[in-house]
Design a protein around this motif. Structure first.
Motif, mmCIF file in Angstrom:
data_model
loop_
_atom_site.group_PDB
_atom_site.id
_atom_site.type_symbol
_atom_site.label_atom_id
_atom_site.label_comp_id
_atom_site.label_asym_id
_atom_site.label_seq_id
_atom_site.Cartn_x
_atom_site.Cartn_y
_atom_site.Cartn_z
ATOM 1 N N VAL A 138 33.500 97.392 60.736
ATOM 2 C CA VAL A 138 34.557 96.607 59.968
ATOM 3 C C VAL A 138 33.986 95.770 58.703
ATOM 4 O O VAL A 138 32.994 95.207 58.754
ATOM 5 N N PRO A 139 34.397 95.902 57.371
ATOM 6 C CA PRO A 139 33.689 95.591 56.203
ATOM 7 C C PRO A 139 33.711 93.840 56.387
ATOM 8 O O PRO A 139 34.686 93.321 56.699
ATOM 9 N N TYR A 140 32.829 93.176 56.141
ATOM 10 C CA TYR A 140 32.654 91.628 56.307
ATOM 11 C C TYR A 140 33.472 91.245 55.331
ATOM 12 O O TYR A 140 34.044 89.934 55.410
ATOM 13 N N SER A 141 33.603 91.854 54.315
ATOM 14 C CA SER A 141 34.590 91.182 53.272
ATOM 15 C C SER A 141 35.849 91.114 53.624
ATOM 16 O O SER A 141 36.590 90.095 53.281
ATOM 17 N N ILE A 142 36.426 91.684 54.819
ATOM 18 C CA ILE A 142 37.603 91.457 55.345
ATOM 19 C C ILE A 142 38.059 90.180 55.841
ATOM 20 O O ILE A 142 38.925 89.396 55.647
ATOM 21 N N PHE A 143 36.745 89.609 56.365
ATOM 22 C CA PHE A 143 36.692 88.358 56.982
ATOM 23 C C PHE A 143 36.700 87.196 55.892
ATOM 24 O O PHE A 143 36.303 85.998 56.374
ATOM 25 N N ARG A 144 36.936 87.631 54.869
ATOM 26 C CA ARG A 144 36.657 86.639 53.838
ATOM 27 C C ARG A 144 37.704 86.631 52.835
ATOM 28 O O ARG A 144 37.962 85.778 51.635
ATOM 29 N N ILE A 145 39.029 87.068 53.207
ATOM 30 C CA ILE A 145 40.317 86.805 52.844
ATOM 31 C C ILE A 145 40.965 85.683 53.348
ATOM 32 O O ILE A 145 41.570 85.814 54.496
ATOM 33 N N SER A 146 41.097 84.586 52.615
ATOM 34 C CA SER A 146 41.362 83.359 53.138
ATOM 35 C C SER A 146 42.739 83.310 53.508
ATOM 36 O O SER A 146 42.977 82.261 54.537
#
Length: 205
Positions: A103-111
């Motif tokens: 899972v792209p870590y960037s997904i967990f930075r969509i606030s």
């Protein structure tokens, strides 16, 4: 409506389309790239069909989308990094597909995210340890029935609005973070069928 066949590329000409709901039909094939021109879209609902192929990178061009729901299809491959560009996304629902890779870590930075549902795929890799520092609105995290590994993030206790945490049937290891006891809004917790260790949950009381 029991629609069959593929999604017609001509839908990409409907430039003022706000919501696209083709869920619960018998549609198959890939998503036509022309849908990437629908820049006013707020809602994409394609769940419960037979759509296949990779989740296209051009979805990231649809920056106004708030709900991306494509559960119960036959999508394969990885989750594209470009989804991070969907900066207004509130619901990401890709469960019951055949997705693989990390899972792209960037997904967990969509606030703006409130729901992340990736239940029942073949996703691997670990979760970022600081993910809850970037997800202040998260209410539901559904990651059960995958192949995720590593530790349960120690920052999980900072997801203050979390109501449902599903991590069961993975390969998580290590100690269950004490911070889970700080989740005062938590209603459902699923940690079973992993390789977790630690003392009994007396700190929940």
């Amino acid at each position: 409506m029991n629609l069959r066949g593929t999604i017609p590329p001509h839908l990409g000409n409907l430039s003022f389309l706000f919501s696209l709901d083709l869920s619960s039909n018998n549609l198959s094939g890939h998503l036509p790239k022309e849908l990437g021109e629908l820049h006013r879209l707020r809602i994409i609902q394609l769940s419960y069909n037979g759509l296949n192929g990779k989740i296209p990178a051009w979805l990231g061009n649809l920056q106004r989308v708030q709900r991306l729901e494509m559960e119960n299809n036959n999508f394969t491959g990885t989750i594209p990094q470009t989804l991070v560009n969907m900066s207004n996304l509130e619901i990401l629902n890709l469960r019951f597909n055949q997705l693989s890779g990390q899972v792209p870590y960037s997904i967990f930075r969509i606030s703006s995210l409130k729901i992340i549902s990736l239940f029942s795929n073949s996703l691997s890799g670990s979760l970022p340890n600081d993910m809850c520092q970037h997800l202040p609105k998260l209410k539901g995290l559904y990651l059960s029935w995958n192949e995720l590994s590593g530790n349960v993030p120690s920052s999980i206790g900072k997801c203050n609005n979390l109501q449902i945490l599903g991590l069961s049937y993975n390969q998580f290891t290590g100690i269950i973070p004490r911070g889970i006891g700080n989740l005062t809004q938590l209603e459902e917790l699923y940690l079973g069928m992993n390789n977790l260790e630690g003392t009994e949950f007396l700190w929940f009381l």
